[in-house]
Design an enzyme around this catalytic site. Structure first.
Site, mmCIF file in Angstrom:
data_model
loop_
_atom_site.group_PDB
_atom_site.id
_atom_site.type_symbol
_atom_site.label_atom_id
_atom_site.label_comp_id
_atom_site.label_asym_id
_atom_site.label_seq_id
_atom_site.Cartn_x
_atom_site.Cartn_y
_atom_site.Cartn_z
ATOM 1 N N GLY A 186 -0.351 -3.564 5.207
ATOM 2 C CA GLY A 186 -1.416 -4.527 5.518
ATOM 3 C C GLY A 186 -1.802 -4.419 6.989
ATOM 4 N N THR B 167 0.906 -1.137 0.000
ATOM 5 C CA THR B 167 0.000 0.000 0.000
ATOM 6 C C THR B 167 0.940 1.181 0.000
ATOM 7 O OG1 THR B 167 -1.692 -1.262 1.152
ATOM 8 C CG2 THR B 167 -1.731 1.108 1.523
HETATM 9 N N1 GLY Z 1 -5.391 -3.569 1.528
HETATM 10 C C1 GLY Z 1 -4.861 -3.250 2.781
HETATM 11 C C2 GLY Z 1 -5.845 -2.582 3.659
HETATM 12 O O1 GLY Z 1 -6.729 -1.921 3.179
HETATM 13 O O2 GLY Z 1 -5.740 -2.704 4.843
#
Ligand code: GLY
Length: 572
Positions: free
Chosen positions: A476, A383
């Protein structure tokens, strides 16, 4: 003659004053940071990529505000950092204006209308490997373009077209990829080919190497449509057709109707307090804000600074608070438009105090073994977060994602961008861990048009009614604990923002019942003590990649760009 002397004296006085001012700033900075960090008065941009930071800085210098710069950075990251920067993903924005107004924007992806609760299970009710993480069925309806459009409509100052232009320029002229980027692209080469039959975007017959020029011509055309038509350039017309065709050819679910119906949502910020600081955080469908406030609310009951940093006692307090907060996350949190989380109860002081009643410094409190999960450990936690402040004191914290690195590894043929694999953030089956080892239940079960629970934690901290910190991270499930540690490193352990970002991190998430540590985060004596008390410790790779800004008490911005990546801080 007299006049000349006075003029000369005046010049000398000015030079002496400038020198004193410089020394004052350098010294005060030294006092705060114990290091010679650059500080800026007018604005600052901290992102995962120097080219994107530069784009944001240029927008600020042109008179754009923090939201203008954020829009430009979001699109620039989609070009120069395709692992996580995106137009095919989603995210969250936390905003605080110079006058103290705060707001949050949810541009999280959502499940397509045709999605269903058991869509990733086989006939025996077991999850089918990789179905929610790779390929067309893993894709949620993207939210980033709608988010940027709505943020700009409400707060933007510069022309929308000027904010997209830098990304178009970067995609058209290309940019030299780094060694890390070459390796990451090469490592995905075979899956890119399998899932994108013959479409050559991001694929290089000779394998990528450092300094290769990455030019993205199809993306240029898509960005031009967005530049000309705003959100309609993505959710309607040619881009929407290309996305829907891509889905139809490959048994994906997203339709043109899903796209045209997508809306980003302004949500009331979650507000908490920690030791006199006001915390402005993201509400559900991110779990980030609730969990962060639960954790801070629990830690507040302990005099953290009295315990040595990363000693056994301080580590226990963090770990035991995290164990409890992540257990609540799994049970209670989901999309607020579908499931009412008991947020008030979860954040009540007495609840948080009682939750730690069975904690003892003598031994670990074991997590429930009933839902034991496990990291699958094959996806990086890709992310990205950026923090921006402007000359008036407006601040933006945005965390945005495709979920895994390069998302679903699916390109939109002819449109030149990647799609997310965000459907894996739903609870595919109660108690079955997702790719971050997180478990969930009914609150986060798949339903048509529902947003999947996130851990993204873009956060703004205020002190005495003034801006204090802008912070967030990828990672994450480790996003929440990374943001937590950065905040407590500054507030409790008096670190400079750069040091707070740099120091090693520790993470626990209830299940699996393990303390994850970065290499050398704990010394061997501390590890021994913790092991003796019943904790299991597992060394892993990087935890988080935090990009933050602090407004120091003299009114200057200091940045913390995470050395774990190519992150960069720029200001003026
Ligand atoms: N895809 C990682 C989150 O939204 O926590």
């Amino acid at each position: 003659m007299f006049k000349q002397i006075r003029k000369k004296d005046f010049k000398i006085a000015i030079s002496a004053f400038s020198l004193l001012l410089f020394l004052f700033i350098a010294c005060t900075n030294h006092q705060i940071g114990k290091e010679n960090a650059p500080i800026y008065r007018n604005g600052m941009v901290v992102t995962a990529n120097p080219l994107a930071s530069k784009v944001g800085l240029e927008i600020l210098k042109k008179g754009g505000n923090a939201v203008d710069a954020a829009v430009a950075v979001q699109f620039a990251l989609a070009v120069v950092y395709p692992n996580a920067g995106n137009i095919g993903g989603g995210g969250f924005m936390v905003y605080r204006s110079s006058t103290g107004e705060s707001n949050t924007l949810d541009f999280r992806e959502k499940a397509p209308e045709a999605a269903s609760k058991n869509m990733y299970l086989d006939s025996a009710g077991n999850p089918i490997a990789n179905l929610s993480t790779e390929g067309h069925l893993a894709v949620g309806v993207p939210g980033s373009v709608a988010g940027m459009w709505q943020a700009h409509q409400k707060y933007g100052k510069l022309d929308w077209k000027d904010l997209i232009q830098p990304a178009i320029k970067l995609a058209k002229s290309g940019f030299k990829i780094t060694q890390i980027q070459a390796e990451e692209l090469n490592s995905e080469d075979s899956i890119f080919r399998v899932l994108n039959s013959g479409y050559g975007y991001l694929v290089n017959e000779k394998q990528w190497k450092k300094d290769d020029l990455l030019i993205q011509n199809d993306l240029v055309e898509t960005l031009k449509l967005i530049q000309e038509q705003g959100r309609d350039g993505f959710y309607k017309g040619k881009t929407a057709d290309l996305i829907a065709d891509e889905m139809m050819r490959n048994k994906g679910l997203i339709t043109k109707r899903d796209l045209v119906n997508y809306q980003a949502v302004w949500r009331k910020p979650l507000i908490g307090n920690y030791k006199g600081y006001k915390i402005i955080a993201m509400p559900p469908p991110s779990s980030g804000g609730v969990a962060l406030l639960q954790l801070l609310g629990t830690l507040e009951n302990y005099p953290l600074a009295k315990y040595p940093f990363h000693g056994d006692s301080s580590t226990q307090i963090f770990v035991e608070a995290e164990r409890r907060a992540y257990a609540d996350r799994a049970t209670y949190l989901g999309d607020p438009d579908f499931y009412q989380a008991p947020i008030k109860n979860l954040l009540s002081k007495s609840y948080l105090k009682n939750r730690m009643n069975n904690f003892s410094f003598d031994k670990a409190t074991p997590s429930s073994e009933i839902l034991a999960g496990d990291f699958k450990g094959k996806e990086s936690e890709q992310t990205t977060h950026f923090s921006i402040t402007d000359k008036d004191g407006n601040a933006v914290a945005i965390t945005t994602t495709l979920n895994g690195s390069f998302g679903a590894k699916v390109f939109v043929k002819g449109a030149g961008f990647l799609l997310n694999n965000e459907m894996d953030d739903f609870s595919v089956k109660p108690g079955t861990p997702n790719m971050y080892g997180l478990v969930g239940g009914e609150a986060n079960a798949i339903q048509p048009n529902k947003r999947m629970l996130s851990s993204m934690t873009p956060t703004i901290v205020e002190k005495d009614g003034k801006l204090f910190m802008v912070v967030g991270s990828p990672g994450g499930s480790t996003i929440i604990t990374t943001v937590l540690q950065t905040i407590t490193n500054v507030i409790d352990y008096q670190m400079s923002i750069q040091k707070a970002v740099n120091v090693k991190r520790v993470h626990h998430q209830w299940l699996p019942d393990l303390i994850y540590i970065e290499k050398d985060a704990l010394d061997s004596l501390t590890s021994q003590k913790l092991t003796h008390k019943g904790y299991k410790i597992l060394e892993r790779g990087n935890i988080g990649r935090c990009d933050a800004i602090l407004l120091n008490k003299w009114g200057y911005y200091e940045g913390g760009a995470d050395p774990r990546g190519d992150d960069s801080k720029m200001g003026y």
